[in-house]
Design a protein around this motif. Sequence first.
Motif, PDB file in Angstrom:
ATOM      1  N   PRO A  47       0.594  -1.239  -0.036  1.00 27.29           N
ATOM      2  CA  PRO A  47       0.120  -0.006  -0.140  1.00 27.29           C
ATOM      3  C   PRO A  47       0.921   1.116   0.036  1.00 27.29           C
ATOM      4  N   ASN A  48       0.452   2.328  -0.647  1.00 30.07           N
ATOM      5  CA  ASN A  48       0.842   3.817  -0.737  1.00 30.07           C
ATOM      6  C   ASN A  48       2.450   3.525  -1.008  1.00 30.07           C
ATOM      7  N   THR A  49       2.657   2.927  -2.205  1.00 29.15           N
ATOM      8  CA  THR A  49       3.966   2.844  -2.807  1.00 29.15           C
ATOM      9  C   THR A  49       3.950   3.408  -4.281  1.00 29.15           C
ATOM     10  N   HIS A  50       2.662   3.689  -4.933  1.00 22.85           N
ATOM     11  CA  HIS A  50       2.619   4.083  -6.084  1.00 22.85           C
ATOM     12  C   HIS A  50       1.971   5.713  -5.985  1.00 22.85           C
ATOM     13  N   ASP A  74       8.867   8.666 -11.259  1.00 20.78           N
ATOM     14  CA  ASP A  74       9.047   8.286  -9.963  1.00 20.78           C
ATOM     15  C   ASP A  74       8.161   8.621  -8.732  1.00 20.78           C
ATOM     16  N   THR A  75       7.987   7.863  -7.780  1.00 24.91           N
ATOM     17  CA  THR A  75       6.962   8.079  -6.773  1.00 24.91           C
ATOM     18  C   THR A  75       7.584   8.388  -5.399  1.00 24.91           C
ATOM     19  N   LEU A  76       6.837   8.617  -4.279  1.00 22.35           N
ATOM     20  CA  LEU A  76       7.487   8.954  -3.058  1.00 22.35           C
ATOM     21  C   LEU A  76       7.722   7.435  -2.324  1.00 22.35           C
ATOM     22  N   SER A  77       8.350   7.266  -1.436  1.00 22.94           N
ATOM     23  CA  SER A  77       8.456   6.112  -0.574  1.00 22.94           C
ATOM     24  C   SER A  77       7.111   6.020   0.416  1.00 22.94           C
ATOM     25  N   GLN A  78       7.062   4.954   0.824  1.00 23.32           N
ATOM     26  CA  GLN A  78       5.695   4.878   1.621  1.00 23.32           C
ATOM     27  C   GLN A  78       5.741   5.575   3.017  1.00 23.32           C
ATOM     28  N   GLU A  79       7.295   5.657   3.307  1.00 21.18           N
ATOM     29  CA  GLU A  79       7.533   6.483   4.557  1.00 21.18           C
ATOM     30  C   GLU A  79       7.010   7.847   4.451  1.00 21.18           C
ATOM     31  N   GLU A  80       7.533   8.491   3.101  1.00 21.98           N
ATOM     32  CA  GLU A  80       7.099   9.869   2.941  1.00 21.98           C
ATOM     33  C   GLU A  80       5.799  10.001   2.747  1.00 21.98           C
ATOM     34  N   VAL A  81       5.092   9.094   2.040  1.00 22.97           N
ATOM     35  CA  VAL A  81       3.562   9.291   1.867  1.00 22.97           C
ATOM     36  C   VAL A  81       2.800   9.467   3.175  1.00 22.97           C
ATOM     37  N   LEU A  82       3.344   8.430   4.031  1.00 26.65           N
ATOM     38  CA  LEU A  82       2.741   8.517   5.621  1.00 26.65           C
ATOM     39  C   LEU A  82       2.875   9.412   6.636  1.00 26.65           C
ATOM     40  N   LYS A  83       3.848  10.250   6.240  1.00 20.90           N
ATOM     41  CA  LYS A  83       4.398  11.234   7.085  1.00 20.90           C
ATOM     42  C   LYS A  83       3.349  12.299   7.449  1.00 20.90           C
TER      43      LYS A  83
END
Lengths: 501, 100
Positions: free
Chosen positions: A37-40, B68-77
């Motif tokens: 989840p939340n990787t794209h 490119d995409t953000l990392s999961q860590e960045e997304v959840l920040k």
Amino acid sequence: MESDKYDLIVGLEIHIQTKTKSKMFCSCPTGYFQQKPNTHVCPVCLGLPGTLPVPNKRALELCILMGLATKCSINSEIYFDRKHYFYPDLPKGYQISQYKRPVCSNGRVELSNSTVEIERIHQEEDVAKSTHHIESGTGLNYSLIDYNKSGVPLIEIVTKPCIKSAQEAKEYATRIRQIARYLGISDADMEKGQMRCEPNISIQEKGKWEYRDGVIAPIGDYKLNNKVEVKNIGSITAVEKSIEYEFKRLVEALENGEEIIQQTRGWNADRGITEFQRSKETADDYRYMAEPDIPVIEISEEHIERISKELVELPNEKIKRYIEEYKLSQYDAEVLSAEREVSEFYDNLVEKLDKEVDSLSTSAKLASNCITGTIFAWLNEKNLSISEVELDLNDLVQWNLALHRNEITKNKAEELLKKSLNDDKNLSELLDEFRTKAEKSSSNIGDIIKEVIEINKDAVTDYKSGKKASLGFLIGQVMQKTQGTANPNEARSILIEELEK
Amino acid sequence: MKIDIPFLKHIAELSRIKLSKKELEKFTPQMKTILDSAKELQEIDTDDKQPMKRHVPFSSLREDMPGDTLSQEEVLKNAKYTELGFVKVYGKVFGSIEES
């Protein structure tokens, strides 16, 4: 599902995720199925402040392609609108969609007995995936959100309220899925959420309404009943079942004197019923406004011309050709055109056979029997699709010709084809082997027949006393002795000759 | 369009904002003043004017290339709560419907 008093009226909204590599308004990759989840996700599809959406050209091409395939007119200038609502799956607080100027409008889809009118096809973006849970310990409701799906290109195909039965809705949804797959617009797998169907259903008293300019209008002072929208439909079968259920429910409600409120209901596939979700009175206030971040896009005739080169012969056109030119039955025509891979394979086989056989309809019939018979049965048994199997066209031509020229019986031919599929053996070689054996049988056939007559004295007596049916038994014995390699016609004539002596 | 307390309440509900009776009474005349001043714009005759919107040809749109995409860590920040890589949101939402 009939009522003497009420007519069923259905309009269908179908959402399809189109097959692009990147999302609708940003460059995030689309293939999110079974990914973490939340990787794209990037700042655009996460709706962070200061980001700008940039439309994906390929996505719009696919939307236009769907429009061309359904005989829509394509707008020369299109723009996007914001549809506002607040929900955790929508990070910006609005969805970029189209309201006033859809990409495609006023199309139609031909079905077996009717035409479904398409009001519009517009481009939008998908929302995030959310799942709902109850926290153990606290008992609080919560949702888990995965933004990988947020911003994936989505087209919405909206029909006019012109569908008159659950069966017609099902046929239409099937046809739309077929077109999307034929053109490579989408895999349109409903279980994976790549295609979603939402019927709008109402019932009206017979003779009290009319269909005028794409809308349902009351006659005289009749007051139209409200419509009900059904969501959560996970399969094409559920399209039909949910409409049938809703029709019965609405008839009962009206007969009990209840008023129907405009509402959204959810299909519960396990119980086979629809369940109330929410009333539509306030929920539909989306406060649309023109999307200021995306310019007006001009689509020229040349662009449309270029995109139309991707059109291929579509299922209904194939069905028509198969029936009119190939003289196939409606059933065979539908089966052979259901998937693009099958129909292309069929077309190629007919074309090659036609060079060897004198009439087109004979070639068409031979190829149809070969594919819908032995090959389909085998594919079904192995749970494979035609594109997963290597089938040599030239070999199949030889196989069909052998059958057509009565060099081989149907049973024996099927046995060889199955053997070639099962053991991955070259079909031509199997046919050659068969021919060698057949020649041998043919040269021995006189001896074999004499032997059969010798052993089966009872049957011979029966035949001579007038029971002509025992001839079949004797031919069978000859075939058995030659392991199916004898020519049954030859066997028959020699047998008769011997028996009549 | 009539700008009154029920209207403002409806707009607030659509935006998931809770307003007290006192706040509704305070904001309703303010909203009316704002809309009245914006209304002046509607008096201008724009019949023969082109909308102020840039036009681009279809060919200039973005090519379909993943980036490119953000990392999961960045997304959840920015998320207040997270769980197993998901953003976690408390509150009851209507069933498992997806708006789209």
